[in-house]
Design an enzyme around this catalytic site. Sequence first.
Site, PDB file in Angstrom:
ATOM      1  N   ALA A   1       0.846  -1.190   0.000  1.00  0.00           N
ATOM      2  CA  ALA A   1       0.000   0.000   0.000  1.00  0.00           C
ATOM      3  C   ALA A   1       0.875   1.231   0.000  1.00  0.00           C
ATOM      4  CB  ALA A   1      -0.915   0.002   1.223  1.00  0.00           C
TER       5      ALA A   1
ATOM      6  N   GLY B   1       0.292   5.588   0.405  1.00  0.00           N
ATOM      7  CA  GLY B   1      -0.577   6.738   0.578  1.00  0.00           C
ATOM      8  C   GLY B   1       0.201   8.025   0.548  1.00  0.00           C
TER       9      GLY B   1
ATOM     10  N   MET C   1       1.255   9.779   2.958  1.00  0.00           N
ATOM     11  CA  MET C   1       2.160  10.001   4.067  1.00  0.00           C
ATOM     12  C   MET C   1       3.148   8.867   4.270  1.00  0.00           C
ATOM     13  SD  MET C   1       1.056  11.271   7.888  1.00  0.00           S
ATOM     14  CE  MET C   1       0.216   9.761   8.340  1.00  0.00           C
TER      15      MET C   1
ATOM     16  N   THR D   1       4.385   4.450   3.121  1.00  0.00           N
ATOM     17  CA  THR D   1       4.263   3.221   2.339  1.00  0.00           C
ATOM     18  C   THR D   1       4.201   2.053   3.309  1.00  0.00           C
ATOM     19  OG1 THR D   1       5.497   4.143   0.479  1.00  0.00           O
ATOM     20  CG2 THR D   1       5.344   1.749   0.599  1.00  0.00           C
TER      21      THR D   1
ATOM     22  N   ASP E   1     -11.473   8.541   9.719  1.00  0.00           N
ATOM     23  CA  ASP E   1     -11.279   8.274   8.285  1.00  0.00           C
ATOM     24  C   ASP E   1     -11.793   6.883   7.922  1.00  0.00           C
ATOM     25  OD1 ASP E   1     -10.576   9.021   5.721  1.00  0.00           O
ATOM     26  OD2 ASP E   1      -8.529   8.278   5.894  1.00  0.00           O
TER      27      ASP E   1
END
Length: 557
Positions: free
Chosen positions: A22, A24, A26, A28, A142
């Site tokens: 994954a 994102g 901010m 990994t 979130d």
Amino acid sequence: MTIPSLPAGWLEGRYRLDAPVARGGMATVYRGYDTKLDRAVAIKIMHPDLAALDDFTRLFQREARAVAALSSPHIVTIYDRGVWNDGAAERAYLVMEYVPGPTLRHELERLGSFQLGTALDICDQVLQGLAAAHRAGIIHRDIKPENILFDDACPPPSPVRLPQLAVTVTDFGLAHAVSASSGALPRWGTLAYTAPEILEQRAASPACDIYATGLVLFELLAGRLPWAGYSAAQLAAAQAREDLPRLGRENPWLPAQVDSFIGVLTAKNPADRPASAVEARELLRGLRAGVADDAALRRIPVTPRRPQPVHREDVAGGRGGAELETAAASTGRAATLNAGADATVPVRAPVHRAPSVLRTTRKLTARPASSQQDTARPQRGAGTPRHHTAGRRRARAWRIAAWICAIALLAGAGGATWALKAGPWARVTVPELATSLTQARSQMEALGLTVETEVRSGNGAAPGTVLGSNPQAGSRVHPGSTVELLIAGAAADSTVPDVADMAEAEARTVLEKAGFQVQVRYRETRAATPGTVLRQDPGPGVSAAPGQKVTLMIAAR
């Protein structure tokens, strides 16, 4: 996606980095291996360009503290945290439980939509995880399909039974303590799942998570978000003003209570939503008890989209920030949220075609309008006698009448069978119950009855013993009815025993003797002996009322 430059793919000489799973805005996330404890792990490493920023490091530290304090089989476990010096910067990292399955987003795109019973079960497990967070004073902030992981890929929908699925809530990078929620808001979030009060820069509360969970449930059923294809500004305005469309209008089989439940979770005023995930779960349990088995097996037909590569966008933010700031500004406030990865990505709505269109398989070619008209309504030519045409019409009318009669007979027979077996005339007998709560519950569930418990103290019986039921044994009730089990309890709250590492059967016995109900879930792992308890919720030493449910996570291979 490339692995950062690490010495031989190792971190701190202990954790081996195998492959990225994954990425994102901010950090990994890598699949890795803990060579000291001999187990697979997930390792989340901050991007090097953000490592020098104190705000991002604090987010990492907050996530570690938030999750480490929680105990739930539906929340990812954090094993370790630290700071690694790569020679250029000090980069924070987290070592977490590795959940091997895909994200809820990936499975939703692969399947199109979920059966009603499965969607409600996923929602229940998400709420269980959030309940643990809310009890600890933590708001996730979130909740979205990207941050919900399956233990394994979902099987194709079955018309006869629902699959047994286990989900885990991850990515507490935006988690915020309730006590601190009146301070400055974090700058990240996913607009499509953001509660209206956040866009208005009001204080966050657990109701923000409830709102996002309601949108996730809508998406699981419909295969799309309610405002798919909106721009960021339009989406922000819709979040603030528009109620969700009722799915039952286009799908009459869907129980009205489901739409009502989604409406309660996504109420614009946070005071109108459940105050926490604990309260939302109670509402969901009541709803689930009233959903018939045939309705639970149905789903809204949605054409699956081609699944994206299995890369979990586990960290929100990093893309679309300007759009989300514009959207927040359009509501009249200067909110400083960033859009998540799916903030403005259009989601294909389900295609509802007329039955005649669905049955059409002939390839049509373009032709002049007059020719199309001639083809659609053939005219009688000179070579077609009038009595032949009339005969064909009479034969067609007889065929239609025969089909109508056959359908009516089948409907009558099927209706009678339904009325006797599952309709208003169906009845089952409440059985004589075993004294073990687990066995008594199994007896009831085998008959399609919903079980609730009431603890009776001061009766002299051992805690957890089944004293009786309401209605009493021998009563005739409708399948799906609720039967209340009367459970012997202690005079006061009991302490939840520590059953970690016990065999499943032994753990059940210990908890039932202490007066608690037991729920079991399984997770594949090589880090523990199969059949032993990995985690329990509530945790050991917690004071709980007799009869409360304790969830056990059992190791499996």
